[in-house]
Scaffold this active site. Sequence first.
Site, PDB file in Angstrom:
ATOM      1  N   PRO A   1      11.832  23.885 -87.684  1.00 29.22           N
ATOM      2  CA  PRO A   1      10.604  23.164 -87.379  1.00 29.22           C
ATOM      3  C   PRO A   1       9.584  23.993 -86.602  1.00 29.22           C
ATOM      4  O   PRO A   1       9.942  24.784 -85.729  1.00 29.22           O
ATOM      5  CB  PRO A   1      11.076  21.970 -86.541  1.00 29.22           C
ATOM      6  N   ASN A   2       8.334  23.780 -86.952  1.00 32.67           N
ATOM      7  CA  ASN A   2       7.155  24.374 -86.297  1.00 32.67           C
ATOM      8  C   ASN A   2       6.959  25.855 -86.606  1.00 32.67           C
ATOM      9  O   ASN A   2       5.940  26.428 -86.229  1.00 32.67           O
ATOM     10  CB  ASN A   2       7.193  24.162 -84.770  1.00 32.67           C
TER      11      ASN A   2
ATOM     12  N   ARG B   1       0.587  29.176 -83.347  1.00 28.76           N
ATOM     13  CA  ARG B   1       1.423  28.489 -82.356  1.00 28.76           C
ATOM     14  C   ARG B   1       1.719  29.406 -81.165  1.00 28.76           C
ATOM     15  O   ARG B   1       2.359  30.442 -81.327  1.00 28.76           O
ATOM     16  CB  ARG B   1       2.744  28.131 -83.037  1.00 28.76           C
TER      17      ARG B   1
ATOM     18  N   TYR C   1       5.004  33.632 -79.335  1.00 30.19           N
ATOM     19  CA  TYR C   1       5.525  33.909 -80.676  1.00 30.19           C
ATOM     20  C   TYR C   1       4.758  34.987 -81.441  1.00 30.19           C
ATOM     21  O   TYR C   1       5.155  35.350 -82.548  1.00 30.19           O
ATOM     22  CB  TYR C   1       5.553  32.606 -81.498  1.00 30.19           C
TER      23      TYR C   1
ATOM     24  N   ASN D   1      16.534  30.816 -88.360  1.00 33.30           N
ATOM     25  CA  ASN D   1      15.886  30.511 -87.088  1.00 33.30           C
ATOM     26  C   ASN D   1      15.782  28.993 -87.052  1.00 33.30           C
ATOM     27  O   ASN D   1      14.895  28.419 -87.693  1.00 33.30           O
ATOM     28  CB  ASN D   1      14.497  31.146 -86.985  1.00 33.30           C
TER      29      ASN D   1
ATOM     30  N   ALA E   1      13.707  24.488 -82.652  1.00 34.15           N
ATOM     31  CA  ALA E   1      14.243  23.614 -81.599  1.00 34.15           C
ATOM     32  C   ALA E   1      15.585  22.985 -81.978  1.00 34.15           C
ATOM     33  O   ALA E   1      16.357  22.592 -81.090  1.00 34.15           O
ATOM     34  CB  ALA E   1      13.230  22.528 -81.265  1.00 34.15           C
TER      35      ALA E   1
ATOM     36  N   GLU F   1      21.751  34.107 -86.455  1.00 32.68           N
ATOM     37  CA  GLU F   1      20.768  33.230 -85.802  1.00 32.68           C
ATOM     38  C   GLU F   1      19.679  34.125 -85.209  1.00 32.68           C
ATOM     39  O   GLU F   1      19.981  35.035 -84.440  1.00 32.68           O
ATOM     40  CB  GLU F   1      21.494  32.448 -84.703  1.00 32.68           C
TER      41      GLU F   1
ATOM     42  N   HIS G   1      15.914  34.375 -83.200  1.00 32.27           N
ATOM     43  CA  HIS G   1      14.823  33.763 -82.434  1.00 32.27           C
ATOM     44  C   HIS G   1      13.769  34.819 -82.183  1.00 32.27           C
ATOM     45  O   HIS G   1      14.095  35.939 -81.750  1.00 32.27           O
ATOM     46  CB  HIS G   1      15.329  33.206 -81.101  1.00 32.27           C
TER      47      HIS G   1
ATOM     48  N   ARG H   1      13.370  31.929 -70.980  1.00 35.29           N
ATOM     49  CA  ARG H   1      12.477  30.761 -71.034  1.00 35.29           C
ATOM     50  C   ARG H   1      13.125  29.554 -70.343  1.00 35.29           C
ATOM     51  O   ARG H   1      13.999  29.722 -69.510  1.00 35.29           O
ATOM     52  CB  ARG H   1      12.103  30.493 -72.495  1.00 35.29           C
TER      53      ARG H   1
END
Length: 152
Positions: free
Chosen positions: A15-16, A23, A28, A79, A82, A103, A105, A112
């Site tokens: 998502p996103n 964004r 990012y 990825n 969230a 995975e 990111h 963070r």
Amino acid sequence: MSDAPHKTILVLHGPNLNTLGQREPAIYGHTTLDQINAQLRAEADGMGVELVILQSNYEGALIDQIQQSAAVACGIIINPGAFTHYSVALRDALAAAQLPAIEVHLSNVYKREPFRHHSVVAPVVTGQIAGLGPDGYLLALRYLARHAAAGN
Ligand code: DQA
């Protein structure tokens, strides 16, 4: 022409990630998802690897794609966005696929907010790359191209 079975790698963006470029660029970066996918395709072409790429804002769509690809893919780059932090359903789908999975990111999630420090997916994947921006996807692709068995 080589008779060697080709490798298919599934690339999933959660998502996103469709809004990359706009964004939170301080976190990012400015690279769009289309640019990341183009880099991945160029790299994959050079290695004779086929990519199936999906971005979805829906957990179920990502899970459906994992289930559909499990029989034909030899590895997964994901990825989960969230979903990383709470989707047991996505974790279960990855575990059931029994494929090498990386995975990725873009940001270093460990620098963070505390809720980003925990990944429910991490225990069922081969490895994790965080904080290297779009390069993380390319490194994951190189790893899977080298280590995942073709002809799956
Ligand atoms: C992310 C990190 C997640 O915490 C966040 O929810 C994302 C992107 C990353 O690529 O850094 O959507 O997965």
